[in-house]
Motif scaffolding. Sequence first.
Motif, PDB file in Angstrom:
ATOM      1  N   LEU A 306       5.451  11.935  26.275  1.00  0.00           N
ATOM      2  CA  LEU A 306       6.053  11.258  25.133  1.00  0.00           C
ATOM      3  C   LEU A 306       7.450  10.798  25.516  1.00  0.00           C
ATOM      4  CD1 LEU A 306       5.931  10.635  21.989  1.00  0.00           C
ATOM      5  CD2 LEU A 306       7.154  12.800  21.706  1.00  0.00           C
ATOM      6  N   THR A 307       7.784   9.561  25.160  1.00  0.00           N
ATOM      7  CA  THR A 307       9.109   9.003  25.407  1.00  0.00           C
ATOM      8  C   THR A 307       9.627   8.377  24.120  1.00  0.00           C
ATOM      9  OG1 THR A 307       8.426   8.452  27.669  1.00  0.00           O
ATOM     10  CG2 THR A 307      10.452   7.434  26.865  1.00  0.00           C
ATOM     11  N   PHE A 308      10.915   8.583  23.823  1.00  0.00           N
ATOM     12  CA  PHE A 308      11.474   7.932  22.648  1.00  0.00           C
ATOM     13  C   PHE A 308      12.950   7.629  22.868  1.00  0.00           C
ATOM     14  CE2 PHE A 308      12.711  12.304  21.766  1.00  0.00           C
ATOM     15  CZ  PHE A 308      13.973  12.170  21.187  1.00  0.00           C
ATOM     16  N   LYS A 309      13.452   6.678  22.100  1.00  0.00           N
ATOM     17  CA  LYS A 309      14.878   6.350  22.094  1.00  0.00           C
ATOM     18  C   LYS A 309      15.256   5.805  20.732  1.00  0.00           C
ATOM     19  CE  LYS A 309      18.547   3.837  24.531  1.00  0.00           C
ATOM     20  NZ  LYS A 309      18.868   2.878  25.609  1.00  0.00           N
ATOM     21  N   ILE A 310      16.391   6.274  20.222  1.00  0.00           N
ATOM     22  CA  ILE A 310      16.952   5.790  18.968  1.00  0.00           C
ATOM     23  C   ILE A 310      18.337   5.239  19.267  1.00  0.00           C
ATOM     24  CG2 ILE A 310      17.728   6.423  16.646  1.00  0.00           C
ATOM     25  CD1 ILE A 310      15.634   8.672  16.712  1.00  0.00           C
ATOM     26  N   ASP A 311      18.572   3.990  18.869  1.00  0.00           N
ATOM     27  CA  ASP A 311      19.837   3.311  19.143  1.00  0.00           C
ATOM     28  C   ASP A 311      20.517   2.998  17.816  1.00  0.00           C
ATOM     29  OD1 ASP A 311      21.738   1.860  20.879  1.00  0.00           O
ATOM     30  OD2 ASP A 311      20.965   0.095  19.845  1.00  0.00           O
ATOM     31  N   VAL A 312      21.746   3.516  17.620  1.00  0.00           N
ATOM     32  CA  VAL A 312      22.453   3.341  16.350  1.00  0.00           C
ATOM     33  C   VAL A 312      23.845   2.767  16.623  1.00  0.00           C
ATOM     34  CG1 VAL A 312      23.192   4.429  14.204  1.00  0.00           C
ATOM     35  CG2 VAL A 312      21.225   5.351  15.449  1.00  0.00           C
ATOM     36  N   PRO A 313      23.975   1.443  16.677  1.00  0.00           N
ATOM     37  CA  PRO A 313      25.310   0.850  16.809  1.00  0.00           C
ATOM     38  C   PRO A 313      26.002   0.808  15.448  1.00  0.00           C
ATOM     39  CG  PRO A 313      23.634  -0.869  16.853  1.00  0.00           C
ATOM     40  CD  PRO A 313      22.902   0.446  16.729  1.00  0.00           C
ATOM     41  N   THR A 314      27.306   1.084  15.436  1.00  0.00           N
ATOM     42  CA  THR A 314      28.088   1.027  14.197  1.00  0.00           C
ATOM     43  C   THR A 314      29.241   0.050  14.371  1.00  0.00           C
ATOM     44  OG1 THR A 314      29.571   2.842  14.825  1.00  0.00           O
ATOM     45  CG2 THR A 314      27.503   3.437  13.712  1.00  0.00           C
ATOM     46  N   LYS A 315      29.853  -0.322  13.258  1.00  0.00           N
ATOM     47  CA  LYS A 315      30.932  -1.295  13.317  1.00  0.00           C
ATOM     48  C   LYS A 315      32.227  -0.690  13.844  1.00  0.00           C
ATOM     49  CE  LYS A 315      29.218  -4.310   9.634  1.00  0.00           C
ATOM     50  NZ  LYS A 315      29.515  -4.922   8.306  1.00  0.00           N
ATOM     51  N   LYS A 316      32.507   0.571  13.490  1.00  0.00           N
ATOM     52  CA  LYS A 316      33.794   1.161  13.846  1.00  0.00           C
ATOM     53  C   LYS A 316      33.689   2.439  14.660  1.00  0.00           C
ATOM     54  CE  LYS A 316      36.232  -0.745   9.837  1.00  0.00           C
ATOM     55  NZ  LYS A 316      37.095  -0.426   8.659  1.00  0.00           N
ATOM     56  N   ALA A 317      32.551   3.136  14.584  1.00  0.00           N
ATOM     57  CA  ALA A 317      32.446   4.453  15.227  1.00  0.00           C
ATOM     58  C   ALA A 317      31.791   4.411  16.593  1.00  0.00           C
ATOM     59  CB  ALA A 317      31.686   5.413  14.314  1.00  0.00           C
ATOM     60  N   ILE A 319      28.667   3.424  19.475  1.00  0.00           N
ATOM     61  CA  ILE A 319      27.213   3.374  19.608  1.00  0.00           C
ATOM     62  C   ILE A 319      26.695   4.788  19.835  1.00  0.00           C
ATOM     63  CG2 ILE A 319      25.281   2.411  20.892  1.00  0.00           C
ATOM     64  CD1 ILE A 319      27.191   0.174  21.820  1.00  0.00           C
ATOM     65  N   PHE A 320      25.741   5.218  19.023  1.00  0.00           N
ATOM     66  CA  PHE A 320      25.107   6.523  19.159  1.00  0.00           C
ATOM     67  C   PHE A 320      23.672   6.323  19.628  1.00  0.00           C
ATOM     68  CE2 PHE A 320      28.450   6.926  16.042  1.00  0.00           C
ATOM     69  CZ  PHE A 320      29.058   8.133  16.362  1.00  0.00           C
ATOM     70  N   ARG A 321      23.250   7.128  20.588  1.00  0.00           N
ATOM     71  CA  ARG A 321      21.881   7.034  21.101  1.00  0.00           C
ATOM     72  C   ARG A 321      21.282   8.429  21.251  1.00  0.00           C
ATOM     73  NH1 ARG A 321      23.782   2.390  25.055  1.00  0.00           N
ATOM     74  NH2 ARG A 321      23.139   0.577  23.844  1.00  0.00           N
ATOM     75  N   PHE A 322      20.011   8.546  20.881  1.00  0.00           N
ATOM     76  CA  PHE A 322      19.243   9.768  21.034  1.00  0.00           C
ATOM     77  C   PHE A 322      17.976   9.414  21.814  1.00  0.00           C
ATOM     78  CE2 PHE A 322      21.612   9.763  17.102  1.00  0.00           C
ATOM     79  CZ  PHE A 322      22.228  11.002  17.073  1.00  0.00           C
ATOM     80  N   TRP A 323      17.612  10.229  22.782  1.00  0.00           N
ATOM     81  CA  TRP A 323      16.457   9.891  23.602  1.00  0.00           C
ATOM     82  C   TRP A 323      15.760  11.160  24.083  1.00  0.00           C
ATOM     83  CZ3 TRP A 323      16.627  11.598  28.712  1.00  0.00           C
ATOM     84  CH2 TRP A 323      17.887  11.974  29.194  1.00  0.00           C
ATOM     85  N   GLY A 324      14.527  10.987  24.529  1.00  0.00           N
ATOM     86  CA  GLY A 324      13.786  12.135  25.026  1.00  0.00           C
ATOM     87  C   GLY A 324      12.621  11.719  25.906  1.00  0.00           C
ATOM     88  N   LEU A 325      12.261  12.622  26.798  1.00  0.00           N
ATOM     89  CA  LEU A 325      11.130  12.436  27.708  1.00  0.00           C
ATOM     90  C   LEU A 325      10.492  13.797  27.921  1.00  0.00           C
ATOM     91  CD1 LEU A 325       9.481  10.771  29.848  1.00  0.00           C
ATOM     92  CD2 LEU A 325      11.267  11.386  31.502  1.00  0.00           C
ATOM     93  N   GLY A 326       9.185  13.896  27.720  1.00  0.00           N
ATOM     94  CA  GLY A 326       8.514  15.174  27.905  1.00  0.00           C
ATOM     95  C   GLY A 326       7.095  15.005  28.385  1.00  0.00           C
ATOM     96  N   GLY A 327       6.611  15.996  29.140  1.00  0.00           N
ATOM     97  CA  GLY A 327       5.250  15.922  29.658  1.00  0.00           C
ATOM     98  C   GLY A 327       4.627  17.286  29.841  1.00  0.00           C
TER      99      GLY A 327
END
Length: 795
Positions: A306-317, A319-327
Amino acid sequence: MKARYYLLFVFTLILSAAWAQELKTIRGQVTDKDSKYPIAGASVIVVGSDPIVGAITDDNGNFSLKVPLGRVSLRVSYIGYKDGSASDVLVISGKETQVNITLEEKVSQLTDVIISGTKKGEAKNEFAIVSARSFDVEQTNRFSGNRNDPARMASNFAGVSGANDARNDIIIRGNSPMGLLWRLEGIDIPSPNHFAGFGSTGGPVSMLNNNTLSRGDFMTSAFPAEYGDALSGVFDLNLRNGSKDKYEFMAQLGFNGVEAGAEGPFNKKKSQASFLINYRYSTLALFKLMKANFGTGTAVPEYQDLTFKIDVPTKKAGIFRFWGLGGLSKIELLGHLVDLSKPQKDLYGNENIDLYNKVQTGILGFSHTYFLDRKTYYKLMLAVSHQTQLADIDSINPDNRSEIIRNNKVALRQNKYSAHILANTKIDSKNTVTEGLMVNVYDIKFADSVLYFDHFVPMKYGKGYSTLVEAYVMWKHKFSEQWSMNAGVHTQYFSLSGSFIPEPRIGFKYQFRENQSWTIGYGLHDQIQPLPTYYNYDITAGSNSKPTNLNMDFSRSQHLVTGYDLVFAKDFRLKTEIYVQYINNVPVEKKKSSFSMLNAGADFATPDNINLVNKGIGLNYGLELTLEKFFSKGYYFLVTGSLFRSRYQGSDKVWRNTAFNGLYVVNALGGYEYRFAGKKDKKNKRHTVSIDMKMTAAGGRYYTPIDFDQSAAQHQEVLIDSLAFSQKYRDYFRMDLKLSYRITMKRVTQEFSVDFQNIINIKNIFRKVYDPRTNSLNNEYQQGIFILPQFRILF
C-alpha cells in the motif's frame, strides 16, 4: 498584473478553439532551481503550436494549458533566467498531466544570448555534478524487461549490472548492492522490496509502484554531501502529488499484481489539498495456473503493498505532507516436495531444505516546508519505519527424505525513528547554501539461532538502541555561466561503535560550449555495516558467548571521477566517465582468510562471520559510455557500456576478484511509437502502438570452487578458501521484446502490453549448488523465456 493574466486567459481560449481536436489539460508549477520559490509571470508555451498556445504562471508559479491528445513539448521563459523545457510529455484521457519545471537564474544579466537550463536526463538535484542522472517514471513503463520496477530500470544505466533475473539488486561499478542508499521523500529508508532480507537493498519484487512515483535522481559516484551512510550510490525518489482538480482512478492487472488506485482533491473549492492512494495484491497464483515458472518450484509467493500521499499546501503556514509505504510478503519453499526425477529450475529453493519465510516492511512519514522569504526555506521531515523477518529452516536428510529436522530459527525486528531538517538559502545568482541534520534511532531485537548438536545456540542475538547522527553543509558557487563548483562536508557518528568521520565532497563543471561540458568530482563516503552482523555470535563458545563484532567501524570509500558530456542534434547525448574508487576500513576476519564484507549481498542473508576487524581494502576502476537518443519523433534508443574491474583483499592480504567483478556490461535499448486515428476519430489520433526491445550482455561473476572430498566427509558444502572467487560463470546474455497498445477515449485510457523476456530462451547460470546427496555441483539456471501480459485502465 491581474489584467495581464485576464487578457492572456481570453487569448488562450480563443486560440484553443481553433484547434479542431479534443483538448486535455496540462497543469504544472514553475520554480527557481536554487531557492525552490515559485516564479510568477513566467511564460509557458506549447512548442510547435500554430497558432501559439501558452499561459503565464500565477502568483504561486502555477499554470494550466489546454492541449491535444498525444505528446507535447513545453518551453518556459522568464526574464533573467535560462529557458526551461519539458519534452514529449504524454497527454491522455483519464489522467491529468502534471509537469513541474525549474528555471536557473543567469549569472550575468548583460547578455541577450539564449541559454538553455536543465538538459534532458540531467539530475534534479542541483548539487549533483558527476555520475548522476534523473529517474523518469515513463521510462519504467516503456523499457522492455523492467517489470515496472525502478531498480530494474536503473540497471540499464552505465555502470550498473543487472545480470540477475531473480533479484533487482543494484550493483554499481562492481560494488556490493548493500552499498546503495534508498531515499524516499527526503528520508533514508530500508530496502523497499518484498522478501528483502535485513541489510539487503534488493529483492525479487519491488514495493515501489511506478504509478505513484514522480521524478527522482540516481547517482553512482561522489554524490553530494546531503547523502551519507552509503558506499556505492544513491536512489533518491519522491511520491507524486494527487490530482488537485478532479477525482481519477486506476486499475491494473499484471505480473506485479492486481492493483487499484485513486487520487483527487479533498475540497477543490476551498483548498488545494489532495490525496493519492494505491493498493496492490500478488497475482502470481494466477500466473502459476498459466504454467509460468518464476523460480519458486511448487511454491506461490504471496505479497501485498500500500502506498499513499496527502499533500496540504496552505497560504501562510507552508506545505504539509503525509505519506506511507508498506508491504507484507511470505513464501514456503518446500524441498521435500521436489520431484528428484525431473530437472530442477528453482532460483530460490533447495531440494535439501524447507524454508518458511515472512517479511513485513512499513514506513510512515511527514514533512513541512516553509518559505521564510523568496530566497530561504526550511524543511522538516519525520518518519518511523518497521522491519520484521521471520524464517524457519528445516534440513532434509538426503539418505532418508522423510526425515526433516528444524535447523535454523530466525526472528529479526527493527524499528527506526528518523528526523531530517534542512535549510536552503539562495544568497544570490552565484551562491546557494544548504545545511542539514539527520538523526536515525534504531530499536532492534535480533534472534537467529542454529541447531548445534542437540540444542539451539545463537548465531545472532541482540536488542537495544543505537543512533546514527549525520550533519552536512553544501555550497554551490557559479564563477561564471561556464564554470561552477559544488562543495560540501558530511559528518556522521554511530553510537554503537563510537565511530565518527568527516567527509569532504567537491565537484567542478566547465560548460565550455552550449552543448558540451567537462566534469570532475571527489567524495569521501562511509557506511555502517548491516546491523545484524554486529551481533554475530561464536556458536562454539558455549553459554559465555557474546556478540563479537560490536566494535566494527565504518567502511570507507573514496571516489574520483571525471566525465565529458555532449548533446547534439537536439535530442542526442553522448556521455563518458572514467572513475577510480578506493575502499578501506572494510571488515575482514582476524584469522587469515579470504572473507571481506565487500562481498556481502552476493547471497540472500547477511554474513555470520565472527571477530571481524576493519583492515580490508578494495579497488574499483573503469570506463563508461552512454549514447542516448531521448524520446522524440516517435522513437528513442539507449546504448550503455561499462568496462570495469573490482578487486579486494581479505585478511590474508591476497588480491582477489570480488563476487561482483563481471568485467563488462553492455545494454542496448530502443523503441518506436506510432499514433493513428480510427475511422471515426477524425483528427484525433486516439490509438498508439509501440514496440520496445532490449539486449543485455554482461560478464559472468566469479565464484569459489568446492572441496568435494571434504564436502562428502562433512555432508555439506566446503569451499576452498585459498581459491576464493577464482572461477567464473559463463557470460550472461538476454533479449527482451515488448509490444504495447494504447487507446485514449474521451474520459478513459486503456493500455495493453505483452513483455517477452529472454525471448530467445538463453540458459544463463544463476549459481552452482552443491548436492550432498550426489556429492556433485549442479547448475541452477536463471529465468527462461517469460511472457508478462499487463492491462491498465485510467478513468
